[in-house]
Design a protein around this motif. Structure first.
Motif, PDB file in Angstrom:
ATOM      1  N   CYS A 196       0.751  -1.254  -0.484  1.00  0.00           N
ATOM      2  CA  CYS A 196      -0.393  -0.235   0.401  1.00  0.00           C
ATOM      3  C   CYS A 196       0.928   0.994  -0.096  1.00  0.00           C
ATOM      4  O   CYS A 196       0.717   2.081  -0.650  1.00  0.00           O
ATOM      5  N   TYR A 197       1.643   1.180   0.930  1.00  0.00           N
ATOM      6  CA  TYR A 197       2.570   2.560   0.608  1.00  0.00           C
ATOM      7  C   TYR A 197       3.921   2.187  -0.601  1.00  0.00           C
ATOM      8  O   TYR A 197       3.603   3.828  -1.158  1.00  0.00           O
ATOM      9  N   LYS A 198       3.793   1.841  -1.319  1.00  0.00           N
ATOM     10  CA  LYS A 198       4.888   1.830  -1.868  1.00  0.00           C
ATOM     11  C   LYS A 198       3.221   2.601  -3.843  1.00  0.00           C
ATOM     12  O   LYS A 198       4.135   3.303  -4.289  1.00  0.00           O
ATOM     13  N   VAL A 199       2.247   2.169  -3.713  1.00  0.00           N
ATOM     14  CA  VAL A 199       1.350   2.797  -4.327  1.00  0.00           C
ATOM     15  C   VAL A 199       0.467   3.540  -4.040  1.00  0.00           C
ATOM     16  O   VAL A 199       0.365   4.537  -5.217  1.00  0.00           O
ATOM     17  N   CYS A 200       0.585   4.690  -2.933  1.00  0.00           N
ATOM     18  CA  CYS A 200      -0.056   5.660  -2.823  1.00  0.00           C
ATOM     19  C   CYS A 200       1.096   6.534  -2.736  1.00  0.00           C
ATOM     20  O   CYS A 200       2.569   6.740  -2.270  1.00  0.00           O
ATOM     21  N   GLY A 201       0.714   7.887  -3.769  1.00  0.00           N
ATOM     22  CA  GLY A 201       1.660   8.733  -4.249  1.00  0.00           C
ATOM     23  C   GLY A 201       1.427  10.506  -3.424  1.00  0.00           C
ATOM     24  O   GLY A 201       1.734  11.218  -3.494  1.00  0.00           O
ATOM     25  N   PHE A 202       0.810  10.025  -2.091  1.00  0.00           N
ATOM     26  CA  PHE A 202       0.652  11.334  -1.206  1.00  0.00           C
ATOM     27  C   PHE A 202       0.838  11.609   0.438  1.00  0.00           C
ATOM     28  O   PHE A 202       0.725  11.799   0.960  1.00  0.00           O
ATOM     29  N   ASP A 203       1.690  10.574   0.501  1.00  0.00           N
ATOM     30  CA  ASP A 203       2.710  10.417   1.688  1.00  0.00           C
ATOM     31  C   ASP A 203       1.474   9.784   2.847  1.00  0.00           C
ATOM     32  O   ASP A 203       1.349  11.335   3.900  1.00  0.00           O
ATOM     33  N   VAL A 204       0.496   9.324   2.768  1.00  0.00           N
ATOM     34  CA  VAL A 204      -0.641   9.240   3.772  1.00  0.00           C
ATOM     35  C   VAL A 204       0.691   8.300   4.777  1.00  0.00           C
ATOM     36  O   VAL A 204      -0.759   8.339   5.690  1.00  0.00           O
ATOM     37  N   LEU A 205       1.118   7.206   4.216  1.00  0.00           N
ATOM     38  CA  LEU A 205       1.211   5.762   4.680  1.00  0.00           C
ATOM     39  C   LEU A 205       2.453   5.976   5.337  1.00  0.00           C
ATOM     40  O   LEU A 205       3.243   6.859   4.988  1.00  0.00           O
ATOM     41  N   GLU A 206       2.404   5.323   6.676  1.00  0.00           N
ATOM     42  CA  GLU A 206       3.786   5.633   7.126  1.00  0.00           C
ATOM     43  C   GLU A 206       4.098   3.927   8.381  1.00  0.00           C
ATOM     44  O   GLU A 206       2.734   3.456   8.778  1.00  0.00           O
ATOM     45  N   LEU A 207       5.358   3.277   7.832  1.00  0.00           N
ATOM     46  CA  LEU A 207       5.530   2.074   8.126  1.00  0.00           C
ATOM     47  C   LEU A 207       6.070   1.892   9.947  1.00  0.00           C
ATOM     48  O   LEU A 207       7.083   2.843  10.024  1.00  0.00           O
ATOM     49  N   LYS A 208       5.637   1.270  10.792  1.00  0.00           N
ATOM     50  CA  LYS A 208       5.550   1.216  11.790  1.00  0.00           C
ATOM     51  C   LYS A 208       5.717  -0.256  12.789  1.00  0.00           C
ATOM     52  O   LYS A 208       5.667  -1.468  11.437  1.00  0.00           O
TER      53      LYS A 208
END
Ligand code: SF4
Ligand code: SF4
Length: 100
Positions: free
Chosen positions: A32-44
């Motif tokens: 999901c992180y790779k396909v989001c172009g809007f810097d929404v997601l963050e791996l924790k």
């Protein structure tokens, strides 16, 4: 009132914004992180107790999990949902926010 958009051709289109990610279902694969172009997601990371901590935390890490780091950046495209094989995310329409 629910926010609705139009396609370029003028057809109604309902953005569905990311609302939550189920940390128990998520395997931290990062798709999901790779396909989001809007810097929404963050791996924790998740501890044994289920607490969400930074990846470089000194605590004992059980697994990586995706979180919503910048939810206000989401445009509701749904790309992250389509690539998640664990159905870990919840999306929904949003109310129109009052202008300041
Ligand atoms: S719906 Fe689109 S903009 Fe929102 S988090 Fe998912 S990929 Fe990013
Ligand atoms: S694609 Fe799904 S399982 Fe993979 S990190 Fe994103 S929410 Fe987690």
């Amino acid at each position: 009132m629910t926010y609705q958009a139009l396609t370029r051709g003028g057809q109604p289109w309902q953005p569905l914004f990311i609302q939550s990610i189920d940390g128990d279902a998520c395997i931290g694969c990062g798709r999901c992180y790779k396909v989001c172009g809007f810097d929404v997601l963050e791996l924790k990371a998740m501890t044994e107790d289920g607490d969400i901590v930074e990846l470089d935390s000194d605590e004992e890490i059980e697994k990586k999990v995706m979180t919503i780091g910048n939810g206000d950046n989401c445009v509701g495209c749904g790309a992250c949902s389509r690539v998640c094989g664990k159905s870990a995310q919840t999306h929904g329409a949003a109310d129109i926010m009052a202008s300041a």
